[in-house]
Design a protein around this motif. Structure first.
Motif, PDB file in Angstrom:
ATOM      1  N   SER A  94      65.455  22.525  17.966  1.00 14.06           N
ATOM      2  CA  SER A  94      65.045  21.327  18.690  1.00 14.06           C
ATOM      3  C   SER A  94      64.361  20.390  17.713  1.00 14.06           C
ATOM      4  N   VAL A  95      64.266  19.114  18.070  1.00 13.62           N
ATOM      5  CA  VAL A  95      63.432  18.232  17.256  1.00 13.62           C
ATOM      6  C   VAL A  95      61.994  18.731  17.258  1.00 13.62           C
ATOM      7  N   ALA A  96      61.622  19.493  18.304  1.00 13.58           N
ATOM      8  CA  ALA A  96      60.292  20.102  18.338  1.00 13.58           C
ATOM      9  C   ALA A  96      60.162  21.220  17.318  1.00 13.58           C
ATOM     10  N   GLY A  97      61.284  21.629  16.700  1.00 12.39           N
ATOM     11  CA  GLY A  97      61.251  22.638  15.666  1.00 12.39           C
ATOM     12  C   GLY A  97      61.091  22.069  14.268  1.00 12.39           C
ATOM     13  N   ILE A  98      61.098  20.731  14.170  1.00 10.98           N
ATOM     14  CA  ILE A  98      60.921  20.110  12.852  1.00 10.98           C
ATOM     15  C   ILE A  98      59.760  19.120  12.845  1.00 10.98           C
ATOM     16  N   ARG A  99      59.060  19.007  13.970  1.00 10.19           N
ATOM     17  CA  ARG A  99      57.871  18.169  14.033  1.00 10.19           C
ATOM     18  C   ARG A  99      56.988  18.671  15.169  1.00 10.19           C
ATOM     19  N   GLY A 100      55.801  18.137  15.280  1.00  5.35           N
ATOM     20  CA  GLY A 100      54.908  18.551  16.354  1.00  5.35           C
ATOM     21  C   GLY A 100      55.388  18.057  17.706  1.00  5.35           C
ATOM     22  N   SER A 101      54.966  18.744  18.759  1.00  9.64           N
ATOM     23  CA  SER A 101      55.350  18.376  20.119  1.00  9.64           C
ATOM     24  C   SER A 101      54.147  18.588  21.029  1.00  9.64           C
ATOM     25  N   PRO A 102      53.261  17.600  21.128  1.00 11.22           N
ATOM     26  CA  PRO A 102      52.019  17.758  21.895  1.00 11.22           C
ATOM     27  C   PRO A 102      52.261  18.268  23.309  1.00 11.22           C
ATOM     28  N   GLY A 103      51.479  19.266  23.687  1.00  8.85           N
ATOM     29  CA  GLY A 103      51.589  19.852  25.013  1.00  8.85           C
ATOM     30  C   GLY A 103      52.561  21.011  25.089  1.00  8.85           C
ATOM     31  N   ARG A 104      53.319  21.240  24.029  1.00  8.37           N
ATOM     32  CA  ARG A 104      54.357  22.282  24.071  1.00  8.37           C
ATOM     33  C   ARG A 104      54.250  23.209  22.858  1.00  8.37           C
ATOM     34  N   SER A 105      53.049  23.682  22.586  1.00  2.00           N
ATOM     35  CA  SER A 105      52.868  24.488  21.378  1.00  2.00           C
ATOM     36  C   SER A 105      53.709  25.768  21.360  1.00  2.00           C
ATOM     37  N   PRO A 106      53.864  26.526  22.454  1.00  2.51           N
ATOM     38  CA  PRO A 106      54.708  27.725  22.364  1.00  2.51           C
ATOM     39  C   PRO A 106      56.162  27.367  22.063  1.00  2.51           C
ATOM     40  N   TYR A 107      56.652  26.310  22.702  1.00  2.00           N
ATOM     41  CA  TYR A 107      58.034  25.883  22.500  1.00  2.00           C
ATOM     42  C   TYR A 107      58.244  25.409  21.067  1.00  2.00           C
ATOM     43  N   SER A 108      57.338  24.556  20.594  1.00  2.00           N
ATOM     44  CA  SER A 108      57.476  24.023  19.241  1.00  2.00           C
ATOM     45  C   SER A 108      57.380  25.131  18.196  1.00  2.00           C
ATOM     46  N   ALA A 109      56.419  26.025  18.357  1.00  2.00           N
ATOM     47  CA  ALA A 109      56.267  27.122  17.402  1.00  2.00           C
ATOM     48  C   ALA A 109      57.512  28.003  17.381  1.00  2.00           C
ATOM     49  N   SER A 110      58.056  28.301  18.559  1.00  2.00           N
ATOM     50  CA  SER A 110      59.240  29.168  18.624  1.00  2.00           C
ATOM     51  C   SER A 110      60.450  28.485  18.020  1.00  2.00           C
ATOM     52  N   LYS A 111      60.573  27.186  18.223  1.00  2.00           N
ATOM     53  CA  LYS A 111      61.720  26.463  17.670  1.00  2.00           C
ATOM     54  C   LYS A 111      61.584  26.262  16.160  1.00  2.00           C
ATOM     55  N   HIS A 112      60.364  26.143  15.644  1.00  2.00           N
ATOM     56  CA  HIS A 112      60.166  26.193  14.194  1.00  2.00           C
ATOM     57  C   HIS A 112      60.624  27.560  13.661  1.00  2.00           C
ATOM     58  N   GLY A 113      60.324  28.603  14.410  1.00  2.00           N
ATOM     59  CA  GLY A 113      60.729  29.948  14.006  1.00  2.00           C
ATOM     60  C   GLY A 113      62.235  30.109  13.936  1.00  2.00           C
ATOM     61  N   VAL A 114      62.941  29.439  14.838  1.00  2.00           N
ATOM     62  CA  VAL A 114      64.406  29.495  14.817  1.00  2.00           C
ATOM     63  C   VAL A 114      64.949  28.960  13.494  1.00  2.00           C
ATOM     64  N   ILE A 115      64.328  27.909  12.976  1.00  2.00           N
ATOM     65  CA  ILE A 115      64.777  27.346  11.708  1.00  2.00           C
ATOM     66  C   ILE A 115      64.506  28.317  10.558  1.00  2.00           C
ATOM     67  N   GLY A 116      63.358  28.977  10.594  1.00  2.00           N
ATOM     68  CA  GLY A 116      63.078  29.982   9.572  1.00  2.00           C
ATOM     69  C   GLY A 116      64.077  31.124   9.602  1.00  2.00           C
ATOM     70  N   LEU A 117      64.421  31.586  10.788  1.00  2.00           N
ATOM     71  CA  LEU A 117      65.420  32.638  10.930  1.00  2.00           C
ATOM     72  C   LEU A 117      66.770  32.172  10.404  1.00  2.00           C
ATOM     73  N   THR A 118      67.121  30.938  10.728  1.00  2.00           N
ATOM     74  CA  THR A 118      68.407  30.380  10.302  1.00  2.00           C
ATOM     75  C   THR A 118      68.515  30.346   8.783  1.00  2.00           C
ATOM     76  N   ARG A 119      67.488  29.815   8.137  1.00  2.00           N
ATOM     77  CA  ARG A 119      67.536  29.682   6.677  1.00  2.00           C
ATOM     78  C   ARG A 119      67.554  31.036   5.982  1.00  2.00           C
ATOM     79  N   THR A 120      66.780  31.965   6.515  1.00  2.00           N
ATOM     80  CA  THR A 120      66.716  33.289   5.901  1.00  2.00           C
ATOM     81  C   THR A 120      68.042  34.028   6.035  1.00  2.00           C
ATOM     82  N   ALA A 121      68.599  34.048   7.249  1.00  2.00           N
ATOM     83  CA  ALA A 121      69.875  34.738   7.460  1.00  2.00           C
ATOM     84  C   ALA A 121      70.989  34.084   6.656  1.00  2.00           C
ATOM     85  N   ALA A 122      70.939  32.749   6.538  1.00  2.00           N
ATOM     86  CA  ALA A 122      71.966  32.044   5.761  1.00  2.00           C
ATOM     87  C   ALA A 122      71.965  32.504   4.315  1.00  2.00           C
TER      88      ALA A 122
END
Length: 249
Positions: A143-171
């Motif tokens: 999500s765009v919340a995975g590459i920048r902050g998303s006020p009010g949605r910290s669990p969602y933003s943190a989890s979507k940042h994590g998706v990018i980390g998983l993506t880069r590592t597995a790649a």
């Protein structure tokens, strides 16, 4: 699209929105689709729509927060169609927006379990199946919340940042094995979740998009399918914003 005919694709969260649009697009390109969703009625509806358009699909009920169910979804693809070539880890959940100190542990744990652990569980079982098929591609929906902050949605933003980390590592782990792993980062999308919001809430979200509208689910699906095709054969570990220009403001 190049390289998709007579292939097999597994899509989580395929009962509506981006997942349903992606299932229909893959089927249109000649892929058999395993429709995975926690909502059986929604998933079966997607299968019906795929088949009505001349495609091939089967449904499997999956809660991606339970790794054993992600494994079962991959096994369904292999048992039903003989293998797995592509996977789209799209299933996600969110919470009512509140400041970070007001997030409950229950909301944090459920959001992380679905959005981050669920993607990891998908990768865990999808990658061996792709290797067995001789290679393939995976797209994780962040999500765009995975590459920048998303006020009010910290669990969602943190989890979507994590998706990018998983993506880069597995790649990086499987770049030399014929498995490509990429992510897409959509902005606000015209899905059933958007329709549940008030007109004022929708207007506030759309105000941040320079193109002045939400994305259509099909626009996200187009990018996902392209990343899986041979037209993107030298792309892996990439994070693709699909944001109507909001990322360059």
């Amino acid at each position: 699209m190049n390289g998709l005919t007579d292939t097999v694709t597994l899509i989580t969260g395929a009962g509506s929105g981006i997942g349903r649009a992606t299932a229909k697009r893959f089927a249109r390109e000649g892929a058999a689709v395993v429709v995975a969703d926690i909502d059986s009625d929604a998933g079966e509806t997607t299968v019906t729509q795929v088949e009505a358009a001349g495609g091939t699909a089967t449904f499997v009920k999956v809660d991606v927060a339970t790794p054993a169910e992600s494994k079962a979804a991959v096994e369904t693809a292999v048992d039903t169609y003989g293998g797995l070539d592509f996977a789209v880890n799209n299933a996600a959940t969110g919470t009512t927006p509140v400041p970070t100190p007001q997030i409950t542990e229950t909301d944090w744990d459920r959001t992380t379990a679905v959005n981050q652990k669920g993607v990891w569980a998908g990768l865990k079982h999808e990658i061996p199946a792709l290797l067995e098929s001789g290679g393939g591609a995976i797209v994780n929906v962040s999500s765009v919340a995975g590459i920048r902050g998303s006020p009010g949605r910290s669990p969602y933003s943190a989890s979507k940042h994590g998706v990018i980390g998983l993506t880069r590592t597995a790649a990086l782990e499987f770049a030399d094995d014929g498995v490509r792993v990429n992510a897409v980062c959509p902005t606000i999308v015209d899905t059933p979740a958007l329709q549940t919001m008030t007109e004022e809430e929708r207007a506030g979200l759309i105000e941040d998009v320079p193109m002045g509208r939400p994305a259509a689910p099909e626009e996200i699906a187009n990018a996902i399918v392209w990343l899986c095709s041979n037209e993107a054969s030298f792309i892996t570990g990439h994070t693709l914003p699909i944001d109507g220009g909001s990322g360059v403001q």
